[in-house]
Design a protein around this motif. Structure first.
Motif, PDB file in Angstrom:
ATOM      1  N   THR A  42     -78.490  34.830  68.755  1.00  0.00           N
ATOM      2  CA  THR A  42     -78.748  34.632  67.328  1.00  0.00           C
ATOM      3  C   THR A  42     -77.672  35.316  66.494  1.00  0.00           C
ATOM      4  N   LYS A  46     -74.655  35.986  67.567  1.00  0.00           N
ATOM      5  CA  LYS A  46     -73.411  35.250  67.833  1.00  0.00           C
ATOM      6  C   LYS A  46     -73.327  34.028  66.921  1.00  0.00           C
ATOM      7  N   PHE A  47     -74.420  33.276  66.800  1.00  0.00           N
ATOM      8  CA  PHE A  47     -74.414  32.099  65.932  1.00  0.00           C
ATOM      9  C   PHE A  47     -74.131  32.506  64.483  1.00  0.00           C
ATOM     10  N   HIS A  48     -74.732  33.610  64.059  1.00  0.00           N
ATOM     11  CA  HIS A  48     -74.517  34.096  62.698  1.00  0.00           C
ATOM     12  C   HIS A  48     -73.053  34.485  62.469  1.00  0.00           C
ATOM     13  N   ILE A  93     -72.396  29.379  62.885  1.00  0.00           N
ATOM     14  CA  ILE A  93     -72.975  28.193  63.519  1.00  0.00           C
ATOM     15  C   ILE A  93     -74.418  28.031  63.025  1.00  0.00           C
ATOM     16  N   GLU A  94     -74.681  26.943  62.348  1.00  0.00           N
ATOM     17  CA  GLU A  94     -76.003  26.741  61.759  1.00  0.00           C
ATOM     18  C   GLU A  94     -76.839  25.697  62.487  1.00  0.00           C
ATOM     19  N   CYS A 124     -77.488  25.648  65.809  1.00  0.00           N
ATOM     20  CA  CYS A 124     -77.919  26.136  67.125  1.00  0.00           C
ATOM     21  C   CYS A 124     -79.026  27.162  66.956  1.00  0.00           C
ATOM     22  N   ARG A 125     -79.944  27.182  67.903  1.00  0.00           N
ATOM     23  CA  ARG A 125     -80.959  28.227  67.947  1.00  0.00           C
ATOM     24  C   ARG A 125     -81.217  28.606  69.393  1.00  0.00           C
ATOM     25  N   TYR A 126     -81.734  29.813  69.583  1.00  0.00           N
ATOM     26  CA  TYR A 126     -81.984  30.347  70.928  1.00  0.00           C
ATOM     27  C   TYR A 126     -83.382  30.943  70.941  1.00  0.00           C
ATOM     28  N   TRP A 167     -71.990  30.522  77.539  1.00  0.00           N
ATOM     29  CA  TRP A 167     -71.624  29.798  76.325  1.00  0.00           C
ATOM     30  C   TRP A 167     -70.450  28.856  76.577  1.00  0.00           C
ATOM     31  N   ASN A 171     -70.587  24.599  76.329  1.00  0.00           N
ATOM     32  CA  ASN A 171     -69.741  23.944  75.333  1.00  0.00           C
ATOM     33  C   ASN A 171     -68.569  23.183  75.906  1.00  0.00           C
TER      34      ASN A 171
END
Length: 248
Positions: A21, A23-25, A29-30, A32-34, A241, A245
Motif C-alpha cells: 500500500t 509502495k503504491f502511494h 499508483i491509483e 492497484c490494491r493489496y 512486483w 508486471n
C-alpha cells in the motif's frame, strides 16, 4: 483496479499489505490494491479465485507454500528448484504460475550478514517447511553447508536434542525458519541450547514481527550477531512486483 494480496492461514502479523500500500502511494499508483486473504484451508483457494476473477498476483505464506501446488498450471524454475511457492503470477491467458522469491530475498539478505563461505561455513536450518526449502536453495548457491533441525527423530536431519556444543561450534549460522516467536506469541522460540551460543554465532530469524524475537534476544545476550527477516521481506516483495508486471 488491479487486485493483489497475500494468502495464508493467519495473517495478523503480516506487513505485506502495509508494504505494498505504501509502495503504491509512493509511486502514485491509483489502480492497484493489496489485501490479506486468510484461508482456514487451502481448499478455499478455489472460492477466492471465483470471488475475485481480477486477481493480478498473490503472495503465499504459511502453511500453503507447498499445498498450493495442485492449484497451479505451471511453476517457474525458481519454485521448481526450491520445491515451494510464495508468489503466484496470473498470466494474460488465464494461467497461474508459481514462483519463489523467498530464496532470493534470503540469499541477498544473508550474503552481507554472514561473510563465511566454503569449508569454514556451516549452518543449522531450524524447521522443515516451505520457508526452510527456500533457505536451503540459497545456502547451496552460497556454498554454505547445512543441517536441517526439527522435532522429528525420523526426519532427514538432526533433532534439537542432537545439538551438542560441538555441533553448534561447527555451525555458526543458525536460521529460524519456524513460526515460533511470531506476534502475538512473542515469548516462544526454537528449543536450541542457547547456553552454547557464543559471540562467534550469527542468528538469522525469518520472522520480522516482532523486530527482535525471543530467538534473537537470547542470541544477542550471548554476544551473537542477529538479524530479522524484514530486509528479506522487502527484497522478495520487490522481486514479486517485477514478476507481476512483466509484460504490463
Amino acid at each position: 483496479m488491479r487486485e493483489f494480496g497475500l494468502i495464508g492461514q493467519s495473517l495478523g502479523h503480516s506487513f505485506s499489505q502495509t508494504y505494498f500500500t505504501q509502495k503504491f502511494h509512493n509511486l502514485g499508483i491509483e489502480d492497484c490494491r493489496y489485501d490479506l486473504f486468510e484461508l482456514p484451508t487451502i481448499t478455499q483457494f478455489a472460492d477466492l479465485l471465483a470471488r475475485l476473477p481480477e486477481l493480478a498476483g498473490l503472495n503465499v505464506t504459511i502453511p500453503y507454500k507447498e499445498q498450493i501446488w495442485p492449484f497451479l498450471d505451471d511453476v517457474a524454475p525458481s519454485a521448481a528448484r526450491v520445491g515451494a511457492v510464495n508468489v503466484v503470477e496470473f498470466t494474460a491467458d488465464g494461467r497461474r504460475i508459481g514462483h519463489n522469491t523467498d530464496y532470493i530475498g534470503f540469499r541477498e539478505s544473508v550474503r552481507s550478514f554472514y561473510p563465511t563461505r566454503g569449508e569454514a561455513a556451516g549452518a543449522l536450518v531450524l524447521g522443515t517447511g516451505g520457508a526452510s526449502k527456500a533457505v536451503e536453495a540459497a545456502l547451496r548457491e552460497l556454498d554454505i553447508r547445512y543441517w536441517l533441525v526439527s522435532r522429528n527423530p525420523l526426519g532427514r536431519g538432526l533433532t534439537y536434542d542432537d545439538l551438542t556444543p560441538g555441533i553448534l561450534a561447527a555451525h555458526p549460522l543458525i536460521i529460524n525458519c519456524t513460526p515460533l516467536g511470531t506476534a502475538p506469541n512473542v515469548h516462544e522460540c526454537p528449543p536450541i541450547p542457547y547456553a552454547y551460543l557464543t559471540p562467534e554465532h550469527y542468528l538469522f530469524d525469518l520472522i520480522y514481527n516482532p523486530s527482535e524475537t525471543e530467538f534473537m534476544q537470547r542470541g544477542r545476550e550471548a554476544g551473537a550477531q542477529t538479524k530479522n527477516g524484514f530486509e528479506m521481506l522487502c527484497i522478495q516483495a520487490e522481486e514479486a512486483w517485477k514478476i507481476w508486471n512483466e509484460g504490463n
